[in-house]
Design an enzyme around this catalytic site. Structure first.
Site, PDB file in Angstrom:
ATOM      1  N   HIS A  40       1.210 -14.459  -4.270  1.00 46.32           N
ATOM      2  CA  HIS A  40       1.370 -13.680  -3.042  1.00 46.32           C
ATOM      3  C   HIS A  40       0.658 -12.348  -3.219  1.00 46.32           C
ATOM      4  CE1 HIS A  40       2.926 -12.176   0.636  1.00 46.32           C
ATOM      5  NE2 HIS A  40       3.908 -11.446   0.135  1.00 46.32           N
ATOM      6  N   ASP A  74      12.504 -11.633   4.869  1.00 46.80           N
ATOM      7  CA  ASP A  74      12.052 -10.445   4.141  1.00 46.80           C
ATOM      8  C   ASP A  74      12.619  -9.200   4.827  1.00 46.80           C
ATOM      9  OD1 ASP A  74      10.690  -8.852   2.359  1.00 46.80           O
ATOM     10  OD2 ASP A  74       8.685  -9.356   3.090  1.00 46.80           O
ATOM     11  N   ASP A  78       8.156  -6.318  -4.343  1.00 44.84           N
ATOM     12  CA  ASP A  78       6.797  -5.774  -4.263  1.00 44.84           C
ATOM     13  C   ASP A  78       6.302  -5.279  -5.618  1.00 44.84           C
ATOM     14  OD1 ASP A  78       7.068  -6.352  -1.615  1.00 44.84           O
ATOM     15  OD2 ASP A  78       7.354  -4.297  -0.963  1.00 44.84           O
ATOM     16  N   ASP A 115      14.586  -0.941   0.306  1.00 49.88           N
ATOM     17  CA  ASP A 115      13.196  -1.390   0.275  1.00 49.88           C
ATOM     18  C   ASP A 115      12.384  -0.377  -0.525  1.00 49.88           C
ATOM     19  OD1 ASP A 115      10.623  -2.242   0.744  1.00 49.88           O
ATOM     20  OD2 ASP A 115      10.717  -2.075   2.922  1.00 49.88           O
ATOM     21  N   ASP A 175       2.644 -14.876   6.708  1.00 53.54           N
ATOM     22  CA  ASP A 175       3.366 -13.602   6.754  1.00 53.54           C
ATOM     23  C   ASP A 175       3.416 -13.092   8.199  1.00 53.54           C
ATOM     24  OD1 ASP A 175       4.490 -11.078   5.939  1.00 53.54           O
ATOM     25  OD2 ASP A 175       3.539 -11.317   3.991  1.00 53.54           O
ATOM     26  N   ARG A 182      14.564 -11.642   0.170  1.00 52.58           N
ATOM     27  CA  ARG A 182      14.332 -10.513  -0.729  1.00 52.58           C
ATOM     28  C   ARG A 182      15.643  -9.800  -1.040  1.00 52.58           C
ATOM     29  NH1 ARG A 182      10.060  -5.736   0.594  1.00 52.58           N
ATOM     30  NH2 ARG A 182      11.752  -5.042   1.981  1.00 52.58           N
TER      31      ARG A 182
END
Length: 918
Positions: free
Chosen positions: A650, A516, A592, A251, A403, A576
């Site tokens: 988003h 996610d 992101d 991440d 979300d 993701r």
């Protein structure tokens, strides 16, 4: 209040854990190659002669297409390996190398392959005491060199790939720690072999080093592509002066661009392309990997005569040297399980790879339309307000997303009943307008005995374990969290059942899922993910299986949605994290990104890298997830993403609201126009997605995939194609009024879709641009189906009429296809309820013929308009014949643009018909 609490939570997490909550990635949170012991060892391994030798006398034929040898490490004579060579259908070769008698079984990847590949016969010839030649398929050949071990591969008589030609094959066998049952040597004591430390995290290795390195080299190639996911160039850059490209799912907040560091997904698959061939190499390995890439020159003297002769016949090529891309692949554990795809065309390579790992299944129509998302829509009133905005401003929308803040305290598969007291009614209200809803479901499970998911999983022992056997605990959005062990078939099944309407309270059949944080993200873990000595079902360390974790979550989610409708409704899942094979059950986005022009620019090469490696349902967050785009950037992002497969806006919770109508009337109009273009082309997109399921050809393509012999396209990453018919040139700079567009292909014609102005192929033209649109061109020779009627959502247009845009080539010919079905069920597979037609224009006649005579689908859709581009003069008469009916439709001709428009010709899209121009 929720925004303030969320920000405080973020500050606490990121402050205490020293995670990157700033404008740039804190690279100290992620390893370099030098800090990764196995990468450091493998990268410096460069012997003069490879110590690995094949015992050709050990050769046995296991079965048709499967030959086995013993492979020896002559520097460690007690270590033997098994070398298995499999000749596969579709011009592909599989090579597996594993220890013969390891002290511990080595992990072989499961779940990634769609099926075990079909073997084909091979003709083996012993060329001399050191060489064996194998021929198979239509044009494939390999030569196995025994001493030292080396493999050379040929397609159509062309030398295209080699394995271990640089002597870098290095297989670290499992061993007993020195001082226990074995003697020792200097190698055994090298730092990092038995334990290594990163920051405060220790990584013990009780079986010692287990990595594998090998060089895979591409002969007469200058460009290689793939190995996503990296925010880097499409044609992979040399890593001579940088770290290698890394494959390790992590991440990364606000990832850096032009950087080989790891991101959210990993696909260990690389392609090479030149004007003669397209080839690929896929290493089925789910451990951490590093890949060096370098452009070199290869001296061909002393090679096989067929190779030397091939290169010497090429005009302008030095007879002694040819270009070569050398790559060095290094994985921490597992086995060598390599697939060599020998093309020789781009279409062949797409088929070869997807026949192994699976193609993207046809998604529901609504999922390839426009999606609206942010972290977070606050409550039911907020959702209604947003939907009302789309109605007020006449902007099409198919999906609205929620979300993590929609849940009860980050407990997934629950609702915050204060904000969302009537979730079923909310979903029904969304469905009333033909729209869908998506909610997020992350893999971290809040540690709370009152949370039913946690309580059941804890009681059944469903969480991943520490090496001591305890449930592993870490930190993520809910605070103290646990992670389900999807490698356990019982967990996989149980988790999928959580998505049933009975178990997911408040959900309806109109709700779909977003997975996610599934790398997985662990805020207090090494590199913000699992420690490598975490133990999964079967006794496998995370070191062996890490890159599979997210894929197993979204596969289970997909299965749950599939079962929810008893296999009738096509699921939609966004993930993701991904690995090879993820394309079968999830769409992917690039994570992101940031509201800057450079991130809009990097989106195209990132998506192309995914696209050529099997991931056709892909997108990047419109506008950028972090920060606030200005109006011009936002408009340009909407215009670009309208021509990319997955189309979603988003934004981060701390960004300003950015619904399409918040930037002034003119920008609202421009955004609406961009979204409407997406809906206009949905029949074409849907047809391309169907072709992808059947043939493996992705909808978004690099230029060279359609023009493989045009060398000027090989490095192009600032434009791309949608199918074989549309050339897209995104505008990725703020203040420009013209761009230089390269139009690929000798003797081609390109038509501006807005003005119908023609451009010559194999030329570069300076094209003026304004804010109205980005440059888009239709290729002469291609027919593209469209829908021009405006609807608020795609499923409401399922029976609307079709317009055919026929762009003529130099021979005044064109072809195209149209696929239609009900847009959301599996009836197209199970009941053959579909329409699949080919349109052909030649000799002044346009034909419509079925491509699937066994199919049937009832529809009111008809041909509303035919627009022919590049028609030389106004015709005297046009007739259309459909069955026993003949009609003379109205037409209009525009001399300046040479455009012929035929109005209301009238036949059903399901019928055979011909249109004749006199």
């Amino acid at each position: 209040m929720s925004r303030i609490l969320s920000l405080v939570t973020l500050i606490v997490f990121f402050g205490i854990l020293n995670l990157p909550f700033s404008e740039n990635v804190d690279r100290n949170n992620f390893k370099t190659c030098e800090q990764s012991a196995f990468c450091r060892r493998q990268r410096k391994y460069k012997p003069e002669v490879s110590p690995y030798e094949v015992d050709l006398n050990s050769m046995i034929t296991v079965q048709v297409g499967h030959t086995q040898f013993v492979l020896l490490n002559t520097h460690k004579s007690h270590v033997k390996f098994r070398l298995d060579v499999y000749t596969l259908e579709h011009n592909s070769l599989r090579v597996k190398i594993n220890e013969v008698n390891p002290i511990r079984k080595r992990y072989e990847v499961e779940h990634s392959l769609v099926t075990e590949p079909k073997l084909v016969n091979v003709n083996l010839t012993r060329l001399d005491e050191n060489l064996i030649e194998g021929t198979f398929g239509k044009s494939a050949k390999f030569i196995l060199n025994a001493k030292p071990f080396r493999l050379d591969l040929f397609t159509n008589g062309i030398f295209v790939m080699s394995m271990n030609s640089k002597n870098m094959f290095n297989f670290e066998h499992y061993r007993t720690k020195p001082g226990t049952n074995e003697g020792t040597d200097n190698e055994e004591n090298e730092e990092g072999m038995w334990e290594e430390t990163f920051k405060s995290h220790k990584d013990p290795k009780p079986y010692g080093p287990s990595s594998i390195g090998v060089d895979i080299n591409f002969l007469n190639f200058e460009n290689v592509y793939g190995i996503p996911e990296h925010a880097d160039a499409f044609s992979l850059r040399s890593t001579h002066d940088t770290d290698p490209y890394r494959l390790f799912n992590v991440d990364v907040f606000e990832y850096d661009i032009q950087n080989p560091m790891a991101l959210y997904g990993s696909v260990p698959y690389m392609l090479a392309h030149n004007e003669h061939a397209t080839v690929g190499f896929f290493w089925l390995n789910a451990a951490e990997g590093w890949i060096d890439v370098n452009n070199d020159k290869l001296t061909v003297q002393g090679f096989f005569s067929t190779v030397a002769n091939f290169f010497s016949t090429k005009p302008g090529v030095d007879k002694n040297e040819v270009p070569e891309v050398t790559t060095h692949w290094m994985f921490e554990s597992g086995i060598f399980d390599g697939f060599f795809f020998m093309g020789p065309t781009p279409r062949d390579i797409f088929k070869q790879y997807t026949s192994i790992t699976g193609s993207v299944p046809l998604p529901p129509l609504w999922s390839i339309a426009y999606h609206q998302c942010r972290w977070n829509y606050n409550d039911e009133d907020d959702v209604r307000s947003v939907l009302n905005g789309f109605e007020k401003y006449f902007i099409p929308l198919d999906v609205i997303w929620l979300d993590i803040e929609h849940t009860n305290g980050k407990r997934y598969l629950t609702w915050d009943t204060g904000k969302f007291p009537n979730p079923e009614k909310m979903q029904d209200d969304v469905a009333h307008y033909g729209r869908k809803m998506v909610t997020i479901s992350d893999p971290h499970i809040k540690k709370d005995d009152g949370y039913h998911v946690y309580a059941v999983a804890k009681s059944k022992g469903y969480f991943v374990k520490t090496k001591e056997g305890a449930d592993y605990e870490g930190s993520c959005w809910p605070g103290a969290s646990m992670w389900l062990d999807y490698f356990n078939p019982d967990v996989f099944k149980w988790y999928s059942e959580l998505y049933s309407l009975t178990n997911y309270k408040g959900s309806t059949k109109n709700l779909f899922i977003w997975n996610d944080m599934n790398e997985p993200s662990v805020f207090n873990g090494p590199e913000i993910t699992f420690p490598k000595d975490i133990v999964h079902h079967g006794g496998w360390e995370d070191r062996d299986v890490h890159n599979l974790y997210g894929m197993l979550q979204h596969m289970s989610t997909f299965q749950g949605l599939y079962n929810r409708s008893n296999g009738h409704i096509r699921p939609f899942v966004l993930t993701r994290s991904f690995f090879a094979g993820s394309q079968r059950t999830a769409a992917v986005w690039t994570g992101d990104n940031k509201a800057e022009w450079s991130y809009l620019k990097i989106a195209t090469p990132m998506l192309l890298s995914l696209s050529v490696t099997g991931f056709g349902f892909i997108g990047a967050d419109v506008g950028g997830f972090f920060s606030n785009p200005d109006a011009k950037l936002l408009v340009r992002w909407y215009q670009t993403a309208a021509y990319q497969p997955f189309y979603r806006e988003h934004a981060h919770i701390d960004t300003a609201r950015r619904e399409p109508w918040l930037f002034g009337n003119e920008n609202t109009r421009l955004i609406r126009k961009a979204i409407e273009q997406r809906y206009q082309y949905l029949p074409y997109w849907y047809t391309l997605f169907y072709r992808q399921e059947k043939q493996g050809i992705p909808p978004m393509l690099p230029l060279w995939a359609n023009f493989p012999k045009d060398k000027k396209t090989f490095k192009i990453e600032d434009s791309f194609m949608v199918g074989n018919g549309l050339l897209i040139y995104p505008i990725t700079d703020a203040d420009i009024n013209q761009v230089a567009v390269y139009f690929p292909g000798e003797n081609t014609i390109w038509y501006d879709v807005r003005t119908y102005i023609k451009f010559e192929g194999a030329t570069t033209s300076l094209v003026p641009v304004d804010m109205q649109s980005i440059p888009v061109y239709q290729l002469g020779g291609v027919i593209i189906p469209q829908r021009f009627r405006r609807r608020r959502a795609s499923m409401l247009a399922i029976h609307d009429p079709i317009t055919l845009v026929v762009a003529l080539d130099r021979n005044r010919e064109a072809r195209g296809e149209l696929y239609l079905d009900d847009g959301h069920t599996y009836d197209y597979r199970q009941k053959r309820q579909l329409i699949y037609r080919r349109f052909t224009f030649r000799n002044n006649v346009l034909y419509s013929k079925t491509l699937d005579s066994t199919s049937k689908f009832e529809t009111d859709a008809w041909i509303e308009r035919i627009i022919i581009l590049g028609y030389p003069k106004n015709p005297t008469k046009i007739t259309i014949n459909s069955g026993d009916k003949q009609a003379v439709p109205l037409h209009r001709y525009h001399d300046e643009s040479q455009t012929l428009t035929i109005r209301r010709p009238g036949p059903s899209v399901a019928s055979d018909w011909t249109l004749t121009i006199a």
